[in-house]
Write a protein that holds these residues in place. Structure first.
Motif, PDB file in Angstrom:
ATOM      1  N   HIS A  16      -8.335  -3.910 -14.720  1.00 32.93           N
ATOM      2  CA  HIS A  16      -8.796  -4.483 -13.115  1.00 32.93           C
ATOM      3  C   HIS A  16      -9.651  -4.533 -13.098  1.00 32.93           C
ATOM      4  CE1 HIS A  16      -5.228  -1.794 -12.887  1.00 32.93           C
ATOM      5  NE2 HIS A  16      -4.836  -1.191 -14.104  1.00 32.93           N
ATOM      6  N   TYR A  17     -10.355  -4.311 -12.057  1.00 31.20           N
ATOM      7  CA  TYR A  17     -11.314  -5.487 -12.128  1.00 31.20           C
ATOM      8  C   TYR A  17     -12.939  -4.746 -12.123  1.00 31.20           C
ATOM      9  CZ  TYR A  17      -9.736  -4.125  -7.069  1.00 31.20           C
ATOM     10  OH  TYR A  17      -9.318  -3.820  -6.284  1.00 31.20           O
ATOM     11  N   ARG A  18     -13.241  -5.082 -13.203  1.00 32.69           N
ATOM     12  CA  ARG A  18     -14.074  -4.178 -13.495  1.00 32.69           C
ATOM     13  C   ARG A  18     -15.886  -4.810 -12.942  1.00 32.69           C
ATOM     14  NH1 ARG A  18     -11.622  -0.186 -15.393  1.00 32.69           N
ATOM     15  NH2 ARG A  18     -10.275  -0.768 -16.822  1.00 32.69           N
ATOM     16  N   ASP A 341      -7.167   2.437  -9.387  1.00 36.02           N
ATOM     17  CA  ASP A 341      -7.856   2.854  -8.224  1.00 36.02           C
ATOM     18  C   ASP A 341      -8.722   2.121  -8.238  1.00 36.02           C
ATOM     19  OD1 ASP A 341      -6.837   4.421  -5.720  1.00 36.02           O
ATOM     20  OD2 ASP A 341      -8.995   3.671  -5.569  1.00 36.02           O
ATOM     21  N   SER A 342      -9.711   1.615  -6.845  1.00 31.14           N
ATOM     22  CA  SER A 342     -10.903   0.499  -7.586  1.00 31.14           C
ATOM     23  C   SER A 342     -11.950   1.523  -6.998  1.00 31.14           C
ATOM     24  CB  SER A 342     -10.335  -0.848  -6.683  1.00 31.14           C
ATOM     25  OG  SER A 342     -10.268  -0.720  -5.019  1.00 31.14           O
ATOM     26  N   GLY A 343     -10.703   2.082  -5.601  1.00 29.31           N
ATOM     27  CA  GLY A 343     -11.871   3.474  -5.883  1.00 29.31           C
ATOM     28  C   GLY A 343     -12.499   4.715  -6.563  1.00 29.31           C
ATOM     29  N   PHE A 344     -12.125   5.043  -7.272  1.00 27.52           N
ATOM     30  CA  PHE A 344     -12.598   5.338  -7.913  1.00 27.52           C
ATOM     31  C   PHE A 344     -13.209   4.702  -9.377  1.00 27.52           C
ATOM     32  CE2 PHE A 344     -12.044   6.925 -13.016  1.00 27.52           C
ATOM     33  CZ  PHE A 344     -12.278   7.660 -13.127  1.00 27.52           C
ATOM     34  N   TYR A 365      -4.447   8.892   0.789  1.00 28.76           N
ATOM     35  CA  TYR A 365      -3.629   8.096   1.545  1.00 28.76           C
ATOM     36  C   TYR A 365      -3.535   6.519   0.352  1.00 28.76           C
ATOM     37  CZ  TYR A 365      -3.216  11.384   4.395  1.00 28.76           C
ATOM     38  OH  TYR A 365      -3.303  12.532   4.453  1.00 28.76           O
ATOM     39  N   PRO A 366      -2.263   5.701  -0.007  1.00 29.71           N
ATOM     40  CA  PRO A 366      -2.603   4.316  -0.608  1.00 29.71           C
ATOM     41  C   PRO A 366      -3.357   3.879   0.035  1.00 29.71           C
ATOM     42  CG  PRO A 366      -0.481   4.673   0.694  1.00 29.71           C
ATOM     43  CD  PRO A 366      -1.164   6.166   1.086  1.00 29.71           C
ATOM     44  N   GLN A 367      -4.183   2.486  -1.241  1.00 22.35           N
ATOM     45  CA  GLN A 367      -5.022   1.062  -0.930  1.00 22.35           C
ATOM     46  C   GLN A 367      -3.819   0.362  -0.554  1.00 22.35           C
ATOM     47  OE1 GLN A 367      -6.498   0.709  -4.474  1.00 22.35           O
ATOM     48  NE2 GLN A 367      -8.589   1.572  -4.025  1.00 22.35           N
ATOM     49  N   CYS A 368      -4.723  -0.711   0.681  1.00 21.03           N
ATOM     50  CA  CYS A 368      -3.574  -1.668   0.603  1.00 21.03           C
ATOM     51  C   CYS A 368      -5.419  -2.315   0.673  1.00 21.03           C
ATOM     52  CB  CYS A 368      -3.849  -1.685   2.058  1.00 21.03           C
ATOM     53  SG  CYS A 368      -2.318  -2.915   2.605  1.00 21.03           S
ATOM     54  N   ILE A 369      -4.562  -3.660  -0.590  1.00 21.10           N
ATOM     55  CA  ILE A 369      -5.577  -4.620  -0.464  1.00 21.10           C
ATOM     56  C   ILE A 369      -4.902  -6.430   0.418  1.00 21.10           C
ATOM     57  CG2 ILE A 369      -5.873  -6.318  -2.433  1.00 21.10           C
ATOM     58  CD1 ILE A 369      -5.712  -3.118  -3.932  1.00 21.10           C
ATOM     59  N   ASN A 370      -5.957  -6.912   0.212  1.00 23.14           N
ATOM     60  CA  ASN A 370      -5.949  -8.061   0.882  1.00 23.14           C
ATOM     61  C   ASN A 370      -7.122  -9.491   0.370  1.00 23.14           C
ATOM     62  OD1 ASN A 370      -3.103  -7.671   2.496  1.00 23.14           O
ATOM     63  ND2 ASN A 370      -4.204  -7.859   4.385  1.00 23.14           N
ATOM     64  N   THR A 418     -14.149 -16.081  -2.245  1.00 25.42           N
ATOM     65  CA  THR A 418     -12.497 -15.187  -2.141  1.00 25.42           C
ATOM     66  C   THR A 418     -13.001 -13.993  -2.030  1.00 25.42           C
ATOM     67  OG1 THR A 418     -11.123 -16.984  -3.723  1.00 25.42           O
ATOM     68  CG2 THR A 418     -10.317 -14.536  -2.988  1.00 25.42           C
ATOM     69  N   TYR A 419     -13.119 -13.568  -1.448  1.00 25.13           N
ATOM     70  CA  TYR A 419     -13.329 -11.484  -0.927  1.00 25.13           C
ATOM     71  C   TYR A 419     -11.635 -10.775  -1.556  1.00 25.13           C
ATOM     72  CZ  TYR A 419     -18.038 -12.892   0.068  1.00 25.13           C
ATOM     73  OH  TYR A 419     -19.197 -13.216   0.870  1.00 25.13           O
ATOM     74  N   ARG A 420     -12.139  -9.642  -1.909  1.00 31.97           N
ATOM     75  CA  ARG A 420     -11.239  -8.581  -1.559  1.00 31.97           C
ATOM     76  C   ARG A 420     -11.083  -7.711  -0.233  1.00 31.97           C
ATOM     77  NH1 ARG A 420      -7.570  -7.768  -7.075  1.00 31.97           N
ATOM     78  NH2 ARG A 420      -7.017 -10.007  -6.267  1.00 31.97           N
ATOM     79  N   ILE A 421     -10.552  -7.218   0.080  1.00 35.16           N
ATOM     80  CA  ILE A 421     -10.556  -5.900   1.162  1.00 35.16           C
ATOM     81  C   ILE A 421      -9.543  -5.594   0.559  1.00 35.16           C
ATOM     82  CG2 ILE A 421     -10.884  -5.828   3.678  1.00 35.16           C
ATOM     83  CD1 ILE A 421     -11.567  -8.731   3.637  1.00 35.16           C
ATOM     84  N   ILE A 422     -10.222  -3.716   0.440  1.00 40.02           N
ATOM     85  CA  ILE A 422     -10.022  -3.591  -0.229  1.00 40.02           C
ATOM     86  C   ILE A 422      -9.448  -1.840   1.412  1.00 40.02           C
ATOM     87  CG2 ILE A 422      -9.019  -0.772  -1.386  1.00 40.02           C
ATOM     88  CD1 ILE A 422     -10.718  -2.850  -3.875  1.00 40.02           C
ATOM     89  N   TYR A 423      -8.223  -1.969   2.207  1.00 36.07           N
ATOM     90  CA  TYR A 423      -8.778  -1.120   2.817  1.00 36.07           C
ATOM     91  C   TYR A 423      -7.788   0.444   2.591  1.00 36.07           C
ATOM     92  CZ  TYR A 423      -8.222  -5.544   5.445  1.00 36.07           C
ATOM     93  OH  TYR A 423      -8.820  -6.543   6.297  1.00 36.07           O
ATOM     94  N   ARG A 424      -8.123   1.363   3.260  1.00 31.57           N
ATOM     95  CA  ARG A 424      -7.713   2.726   3.118  1.00 31.57           C
ATOM     96  C   ARG A 424      -8.443   3.658   4.345  1.00 31.57           C
ATOM     97  NH1 ARG A 424      -6.409   5.740  -2.172  1.00 31.57           N
ATOM     98  NH2 ARG A 424      -8.599   4.475  -3.017  1.00 31.57           N
ATOM     99  N   SER A 425      -7.546   4.036   4.701  1.00 31.05           N
ATOM    100  CA  SER A 425      -7.929   5.672   5.317  1.00 31.05           C
ATOM    101  C   SER A 425      -7.860   6.677   4.993  1.00 31.05           C
ATOM    102  CB  SER A 425      -6.722   5.639   7.132  1.00 31.05           C
ATOM    103  OG  SER A 425      -6.439   6.843   7.871  1.00 31.05           O
TER     104      SER A 425
END
Ligand code: FA5
Ligand code: MG
Length: 455
Positions: A16-18, A341-344, A365-370, A418-425
């Motif tokens: 994963h993206y480390r 999980d990138s949040g971790f 709650y699950p992440q959503c990546i765009n 390029t940006y990775r945007i990670i959405y999560r509520s």
């Protein structure tokens, strides 16, 4: 008629993206295992191909796809993983200990031995009796009757001593059919420590009142085994080795937990087939005691198996890395170490392993990546400006934004990012539709604010 379900279990390891880049997937062990739903057992083929080696299966085989899929992940060597930072700190502590004569580090550190070992290494070499409960199929993952996933790093003690090492750490993943709860997991990581002493090293500092060396001995022929020592060992030798062991461990924990004055610890008498006397070391957190390691004076017959029985005495310990990391970083559940999980993972993205970190729980709650890729018509965007814009549109639904790729295209004379945007509520599962609308909005604002072309 027997009904067979065919399971194709493919285990691929994802990195994963480390370091803010997504690395390629590394393909590894693939298994075709049949499952008998009536007996609820896996039917193994005659041979299992694991890490490019064929192992015949037999009535002892009980490895499962979950275990096989985790093989080779080496969390302790994954940069920016909490276990990587912890092992770095342990390494630093042991590297500082110098051999007084050579002024070089006393301890060698080995962290890359294969976890597939023989029954001889895991049990026989360290004097585990044939009928010892730790050998059972129900406690271990066997590939066949002679081969298993190591149940502890002690499996390498004899080989490493035999190879000429007198002081070493051995770090690696270990596998056990254990209970699963917040502090137990079937795969975890251990750090083995071993230090051996000959007579000179052990009694070096001891001189009598006339300044002559004491004539103290490690071995005495008529000494018998009791609760404090093994037969053949003198009590003074054992006490010095015990002091060295306990000092090393308490100093290590003082280094790992600099606020240790608030940390209660205790030694509990224990039993291991390969040490005597033996202890476990526990520390108290919020009124609960946590066992962190087992240790003791190495059984002389283990040293004899290593070809060193006559001149040396030594200590060994085996500590559980997850347990320590959980306390150090406030990680509440051992499963999180396997989180992709990138949040971790992002909470451990730093160079200096001594940095104090308190883990912040990631939303359930699950992440959503765009991803958002764009050509810049004029100047390069400062990522901080982009972060600000994304946050202002997405608000608290944005968990993270990473710049994952950037380059300059000469022919086009344009920058690309390029940006990775990670959405999560934090309080609900977001729908793809909802995310797409926000993402579109971000794209529109980028075009207006930064003069870019979205790709
Ligand atoms: C051993 O594995 C011995 N080989 C340790 C040892 C080495 C003793 C050298 C003497 C000399 P034990 O089974 O207690 O001992 O495991 C050692 C540590 O691993 C435990 O204290 C605990 O911190 C950790 N541990 C054990 N089981 C688990 C598990 N299922 N999940 C996570 N950590 C575990
Ligand atoms: Mg134990």
């Amino acid at each position: 008629m027997r009904i067979l379900n065919r399971l194709l279990i493919q285990s691929t390891f994802r990195y994963h993206y480390r370091t803010n880049t997504v690395k390629a997937q590394k393909k590894s062990n693939t298994f075709n295992l049949e499952y008998d739903p009536i007996k609820q057992t896996i039917i193994y083929p005659p041979e299992l191909l694991i890490n490019n080696k064929n192992y015949p299966t037999d009535s002892w085989t009980n490895v499962n796809p979950h275990i096989l899929s985790r093989l080779g992940q080496n969390l302790h060597r994954q940069k920016n993983h909490p276990l990587y930072h912890l092992t770095n700190r342990i390494r630093q502590y042991f590297y500082q200990q110098k051999d007084p004569r050579k002024q070089s580090p006393k301890f060698s550190i080995i962290d890359n031995l294969s976890p597939i070992v023989t029954v001889q290494q895991n049990f026989d070499s360290i004097c585990t009796p044939n009928d010892h409960v730790s050998r059972t199929k129900s406690m271990n993952y066997y590939i066949n009757k002679d081969t298993l996933f190591r149940a502890h790093t002690s499996a390498h003690q004899v080989d490493l001593i035999r190879s000429g090492l007198n002081a070493f750490l051995c770090i690696g993943d270990v596998y056990r059919r254990d209970s699963i709860d917040p502090t137990h997991y079937p795969i975890f990581h251990q750090c083995e420590g071993v230090q051996l002493f000959n007579k000179e090293e052990l009694f070096m500092e001891n001189r009598n009142v006339r300044g002559e060396k004491d004539n103290l001995q490690i071995f005495a022929p008529n000494e018998y085994r009791d609760a404090t020592k093994q037969e053949g060992h003198t009590l003074e030798a054992v006490k010095l080795v015990e002091a060295s062991l306990k000092q090393t461990i308490t100093d290590l924990f003082k280094t790992l937990f600099p606020n240790a004055s608030t940390l209660n610890s205790r030694w509990i008498d224990a039993t291991f087939p390969f040490t005597h006397p033996s202890w476990e070391y526990e520390i108290e957190i919020d009124g609960k005691w946590y066992e962190l390691l087992g240790c003791g004076i190495i059984e002389q017959s283990v040293l004899e198996n290593s070809g060193l029985g006559k001149d040396y005495i030594g200590w060994a310990f085996g500590l559980g890395l997850e347990r320590i990391a959980m306390i150090m970083y406030g990680i509440p559940d051992i499963r999180l170490f396997w989180s992709t999980d990138s949040g971790f993972l992002s909470q451990f993205q730093f160079e200096d392993s001594t940095r104090p970190v308190q883990y912040k729980p990631v939303s359930a709650y699950p992440q959503c990546i765009n991803d958002l890729s764009m050509w810049m018509n004029k100047t390069r965007i400062d990522p901080l400006d982009l972060y600000d814009l994304v946050r202002s549109i997405g608000g608290d639904l944005i968990e993270q934004v990473l710049l994952i790729d950037e380059f300059y295209h000469e022919k086009k004379d344009k920058h690309s990012q390029t940006y990775r945007i990670i959405y999560r509520s934090m309080d609900r599962t977001l729908t793809k539709n909802e995310i797409n609308m926000i993402h579109k909005d971000i794209e529109n604002h980028c075009q207006k604010q930064f003069d870019v072309e979205i790709r």
